[in-house]
Design a protein around this motif. Structure first.
Motif, PDB file in Angstrom:
ATOM      1  N   SER A 672       0.828  -1.141   0.028  1.00  0.00           N
ATOM      2  CA  SER A 672       0.033   0.275   0.016  1.00  0.00           C
ATOM      3  C   SER A 672       1.052   0.983  -0.145  1.00  0.00           C
ATOM      4  O   SER A 672       0.167   2.510   0.521  1.00  0.00           O
ATOM      5  N   LEU A 673       2.053   0.917   0.309  1.00  0.00           N
ATOM      6  CA  LEU A 673       3.053   2.722  -0.357  1.00  0.00           C
ATOM      7  C   LEU A 673       2.558   3.598  -1.182  1.00  0.00           C
ATOM      8  O   LEU A 673       2.355   3.099  -2.349  1.00  0.00           O
ATOM      9  N   ASP A 674       2.826   4.479  -1.241  1.00  0.00           N
ATOM     10  CA  ASP A 674       2.647   5.558  -2.295  1.00  0.00           C
ATOM     11  C   ASP A 674       3.934   5.584  -2.682  1.00  0.00           C
ATOM     12  O   ASP A 674       5.112   6.681  -2.183  1.00  0.00           O
ATOM     13  N   THR A 675       3.943   4.418  -3.664  1.00  0.00           N
ATOM     14  CA  THR A 675       5.891   5.224  -3.734  1.00  0.00           C
ATOM     15  C   THR A 675       6.093   6.718  -4.701  1.00  0.00           C
ATOM     16  O   THR A 675       7.374   7.284  -4.829  1.00  0.00           O
ATOM     17  N   LYS A 676       4.928   7.446  -5.161  1.00  0.00           N
ATOM     18  CA  LYS A 676       5.565   8.716  -5.373  1.00  0.00           C
ATOM     19  C   LYS A 676       5.882   9.573  -3.898  1.00  0.00           C
ATOM     20  O   LYS A 676       6.523  10.806  -4.922  1.00  0.00           O
ATOM     21  N   THR A 677       5.806   9.358  -3.101  1.00  0.00           N
ATOM     22  CA  THR A 677       6.212  10.359  -1.374  1.00  0.00           C
ATOM     23  C   THR A 677       6.431   9.723  -0.529  1.00  0.00           C
ATOM     24  O   THR A 677       7.418  10.396   0.177  1.00  0.00           O
ATOM     25  N   LYS A 678       7.385   8.042  -0.825  1.00  0.00           N
ATOM     26  CA  LYS A 678       7.274   7.789   0.233  1.00  0.00           C
ATOM     27  C   LYS A 678       8.111   6.450  -0.627  1.00  0.00           C
ATOM     28  O   LYS A 678       8.140   6.186  -1.230  1.00  0.00           O
ATOM     29  N   ALA A 679       9.144   6.375   0.576  1.00  0.00           N
ATOM     30  CA  ALA A 679      10.395   5.518  -0.074  1.00  0.00           C
ATOM     31  C   ALA A 679      10.737   4.216   2.060  1.00  0.00           C
ATOM     32  O   ALA A 679      10.165   5.122   2.839  1.00  0.00           O
ATOM     33  N   VAL A 680      10.943   3.302   1.413  1.00  0.00           N
ATOM     34  CA  VAL A 680      11.101   2.178   2.432  1.00  0.00           C
ATOM     35  C   VAL A 680      12.243   1.722   2.168  1.00  0.00           C
ATOM     36  O   VAL A 680      12.479   1.603   1.394  1.00  0.00           O
ATOM     37  N   THR A 681      12.944   0.914   3.624  1.00  0.00           N
ATOM     38  CA  THR A 681      14.536   0.442   3.390  1.00  0.00           C
ATOM     39  C   THR A 681      14.644  -0.207   4.377  1.00  0.00           C
ATOM     40  O   THR A 681      14.271  -0.188   5.614  1.00  0.00           O
ATOM     41  N   THR A 682      15.339  -0.796   4.221  1.00  0.00           N
ATOM     42  CA  THR A 682      16.170  -2.025   5.277  1.00  0.00           C
ATOM     43  C   THR A 682      17.793  -1.799   5.586  1.00  0.00           C
ATOM     44  O   THR A 682      18.274  -2.424   6.364  1.00  0.00           O
ATOM     45  N   MET A 683      18.798  -0.650   4.835  1.00  0.00           N
ATOM     46  CA  MET A 683      20.155  -0.732   4.895  1.00  0.00           C
ATOM     47  C   MET A 683      20.563  -0.102   5.666  1.00  0.00           C
ATOM     48  O   MET A 683      19.683   0.920   6.689  1.00  0.00           O
ATOM     49  N   SER A 684      21.542   0.028   6.514  1.00  0.00           N
ATOM     50  CA  SER A 684      21.786   0.530   7.538  1.00  0.00           C
ATOM     51  C   SER A 684      22.563   1.988   7.821  1.00  0.00           C
ATOM     52  O   SER A 684      22.064   2.575   8.940  1.00  0.00           O
ATOM     53  N   ASP A 685      22.287   2.737   6.463  1.00  0.00           N
ATOM     54  CA  ASP A 685      22.753   3.707   6.301  1.00  0.00           C
ATOM     55  C   ASP A 685      21.989   5.153   7.518  1.00  0.00           C
ATOM     56  O   ASP A 685      22.175   5.847   7.607  1.00  0.00           O
TER      57      ASP A 685
END
Length: 808
Positions: A672-685
């Protein structure tokens, strides 16, 4: 020099014969035609972008955007610097395809038998028996070229090993290094892996023999020499091996971070392929007799059984027209074995199996036991899930076994071993190591086993088998009964055929023992029998009908209405082909566009998971983030391009980046992520930052793609604030470098498969370059290994001619 020429003249004549036979069997190549191979058609689609790039720039690209959103080209026929062993390989494959592979089959097996000190006439006969083995011809028909390529060099590798153990240290070392280098360059690691099994069996046989004869120092010296040869062969192929190893970890062959399936159920933990996927093509226990009787299990999935069949008559009686009934009988479902799809039976040959059984009684010692052990091991492992305890053990405990699928293909080992022992049966028949009475006794046992088996099948076929298939479900009962009758008919006909060939073979041996036939006539007779036996079966599946015009093979796809419309757009975007043709030909869209789908045995693992979780379910948020601008749709047979105006574009700034706990959470978030305005990650940065980092996105902020090649992208960004950009490109850490105003900067994986990076305030130039270090390192190693081998070859040739001068 005259002495040397006479010595090599028979071999030259044999090689010329191999060339003639290869061209004769695939005679349409002489008319400029090419064989149509379905797998190669898919490959051409996948490789078209890198081919066009090479033609335009005279450079190789190690990344393609044309399939699965983007992936390395390491397994798509890419050319590496200093790959001189490939140059040698191309020189050996001088004939038009697929005659080149058939010639390689003959050549490799001939060299193997010569290394075993077999007379050149029998060595040539063995080469024919191996090269025309039905499975080896069938894989050429469907386009498993890399597999055929690797199989062809297997005997040559064994020849080098055997020569080394025979104390021909220099020749054995050089042949092993070159042959193994060629084996690896064929780029079918599954076949090379299976060859290792046979090499280990061979090594064990030599170890036991060395222990008994108290010559262990020679054994370990040989192993040491062969180890150096193997290292050198690996060095020749360093770039491909290193790149493949690096890529494999990120592909479907590597370990997944997910612990759930798309339906939410727990996922079986594995470091390789799924067990069910590995064993999907498992050879049936009863199917073993396909090796001996061609249509024991009906032949291929579909067979042309003609108008005289029970299926044809029944279909007509059910009300079908003669034309409809003929069409059904031309594609009758005759195969009733366990495997999902079978193009043709893996027929080794009645004649060569007769000789193999004879060899069990006549041949003694180390040679017999490693060939028999290799045959049995190969057969048992080919059963897969039908011999679950053994297969499970190998999957769970034998390194790399879980990296490969289609376990039935390990039968290539027995297809190599059986002809070797069969030819040695003739060697023992011709020499005086055993008395004629012993040979007659062996012949009696052989006939009793081989002919007796045929008689049992003929007499008790209906009691032993029901000839039913799970594929019969849904077919009307009268038609099923007719199909079963036709299966029985094929079974009976081919069993009688095998019985006749066995009796002719036995008669040939008998008359030789009774001094009615000379050795030469026996060789001629068995040559005729083997060629008739194998070629008559092979022609049913691979023949002139498989050849088409060269243009049809070189350019297998024609743009349709949707393609022509999309090709007018010169931008950088992706295409989702949902048409029926696109589903049948998964490499088609990649031929013209940057496709979301494709055809490849080892896709990027994360992208494959994205397809299973979201793309197959038409999750538009995910399709948008992949910049899917066009969807090729079909309605009532009409194909048209649908323009997706909601596609996110090549890059965009997001207002929120959220750090998630694991891969499960990340891939589920895309639901359900609105990919135009939001992003998700699991990387350690972001580990030292808040769980959610927010950015101010001004309406004037922009990031635009200015230049694009498969291995290079250039963007211009303008933002009055510090921001975080998401790029609709597949993340692959092993080669893609990000540059900000010419300086290397870090970037990270977001939205499970895409690239993202922080972009500071102001105007900037952002570049992505695919610069895989593995290619640079591997090429240097390949260059050094080639130089060492070249020097050693020259020294070996000098030493050989020096010996010849001393002998003369």
């Amino acid at each position: 020099m005259s002495f040397s020429f006479k010595r090599f003249l028979p071999h030259i004549l044999v090689l010329v014969g191999f060339v003639v036979l290869s061209l004769a069997y695939f005679s349409p190549v002489l008319q400029g035609k090419k064989i149509f191979q379905s797998d190669i058609m898919h490959y051409i689609g996948m490789a078209q972008q890198q081919k066009e790039f090479a033609q335009a720039t005279s450079e190789e690209t190690y990344w393609t955007n044309s399939a699965f959103g983007g992936m390395p080209t390491y397994q798509l026929g890419v050319k590496y610097p200093h790959n001189y062993i490939k140059t040698l390989d191309l020189s050996l494959r001088f004939l038009p395809r697929p005659a080149d592979y058939l010639f390689l089959y003959f050549l490799g097996f001939y060299i193997l038998l010569l290394s075993l000190k077999v007379d050149f006439k029998l060595a040539a006969l063995g080469a024919l028996a191996f090269g025309f083995s039905t499975y080896l011809i069938i894989i050429l028909g469907v386009g498993h070229n890399a597999k055929a390529h690797a199989i062809a060099y297997m005997p040559m590798v064994l020849a080098g090993i055997i020569l080394t153990f025979r104390k021909k240290y220099i020749l054995g070392f050089l042949l092993t290094a070159v042959a193994l280098g060629l084996e690896i360059v064929a780029n079918h690691f599954q076949m090379t892996y299976y060859l290792l099994f046979l090499v280990l069996v061979l090594g064990l046989a030599y170890l036991i023999d060395a222990y008994r004869k108290k010559v262990l120092p020679h054994f370990f010296k040989s192993v040491g020499i062969l180890s150096v040869a193997a290292v050198l062969a690996v060095g020749l192929n360093a770039t491909n091996i290193m790149a493949t190893q690096e890529y494999a970890k990120e592909s479907t062959r590597g370990e997944s971070e997910l612990t759930i399936n798309p339906d939410g159920s727990p996922k079986e933990a594995t470091s390789g392929l799924d067990k069910e996927y590995i064993t999907e093509y498992s050879y049936g226990l009863a199917e073993t007799f396909n090796l001996y009787i061609p249509k024991f299990m009906g032949g291929g999935n579909t067979e042309d059984i003609g108008k005289d069949s029970e299926t044809y008559r029944t279909y007509v009686n059910m009300g079908a027209s003669p034309i409809e009934a003929l069409e059904v009988s031309k594609n009758a479902p005759m195969y009733w074995g366990d495997q999902p799809i079978v193009e043709a039976p893996a027929y080794v040959g009645a004649v060569i199996i007769f000789l193999f059984v004879l060899g069990l009684f006549l041949v003694k010692g180390r040679l017999k036991w490693w060939l028999v052990a290799g045959t049995v091991l190969s057969l048992l492992l080919s059963y897969g899930k039908n011999l679950g305890f053994l297969t499970d053990f190998f999957i769970d405990y034998v390194p790399l076994y879980d990296k490969f699928r289609a376990v039935s293909s390990i039968q290539v080992i027995l297809e190599l071993c059986i002809p070797v022992l069969g030819i040695f049966a003739l060697v023992r028949l011709f020499n005086d190591f055993q008395k004629d009475d012993e040979k007659l006794k062996a012949l009696t046992y052989t006939v009793a086993i081989t002919a007796g088996l045929c008689m049992v099948f003929l007499l008790f076929k209906s009691s032993l088998f029901d000839f039913k298939s799970i594929r019969d479900q849904g077919i009307p009962e009268p038609l099923v009964e007719a199909i079963i009758k036709d299966r029985k008919s094929l079974f009976t006909t081919d069993t009688i055929r095998t019985l006749i060939l066995v009796l002719l073979s036995a008669g040939t041996v008998y008359f030789f023992l009774k001094k009615r036939l000379s050795e030469t006539l026996v060789v001629v007779a068995f040559t005729a029998l083997i060629l008739f036996d194998l070629i008559s079966v092979n022609r049913q599946y691979v023949n002139a009908d498989n050849f088409v015009s060269a243009l049809q093979v070189d350019k297998p796809y024609r743009p349709n209405v949707a393609d022509n419309e999309i090709l007018k757009d010169k931008g950088h975007f992706r295409v989702l082909d949902m048409s029926s043709e696109g589903q049948r030909k998964p490499g088609r869209a990649a031929y013209f566009h940057n496709s979301l789908f494709g055809y490849h045995a080892a896709k990027l693992g994360r992208y494959n998971e994205l397809m299973e979780f979201h793309i197959y379910n038409n999750n538009m948020n995910v399709l948008n983030m992949l910049n899917t601008k066009y969807i090729i749709a079909e309605d009532q047979g009409q194909i048209f391009p649908y323009t997706n105006t909601d596609a996110n574009g090549n890059a965009w700034f997001v207002s929120e980046l959220k750090q998630l706990a694991d891969a499960n959470a990340e891939i589920k978030a895309l639901d359900s992520l609105d990919t135009k305005t939001k992003a998700v990650t699991t990387m350690s940065d972001l580990s030292s930052k808040p769980e959610v980092v927010r950015f101010q996105v001004d309406s004037t902020a922009s990031i635009q793609l200015k230049e694009f090649q498969p291995n290079y992208l250039k963007y211009e960004s303008n933002n009055p604030n510090d921001g975080f950009a998401v790029f609709s490109e597949i993340y692959y850490a092993n080669g893609w470098n990000a540059y900000l105003d010419g300086n290397v900067v870090p970037h990270q994986r977001v939205n499970y498969v895409l690239r993202g990076m922080e972009v500071p305030i102001g105007n900037h130039t952002i570049e992505f370059k695919f610069e895989p270090e593995v290619v640079k390192t591997g090429s240097s190693i390949a260059l050094g290994s080639s130089a060492i081998l070249g020097i050693l070859l020259l020294l070996g040739i000098f030493y050989h001619f020096k010996q010849l001068r001393e002998e003369s």
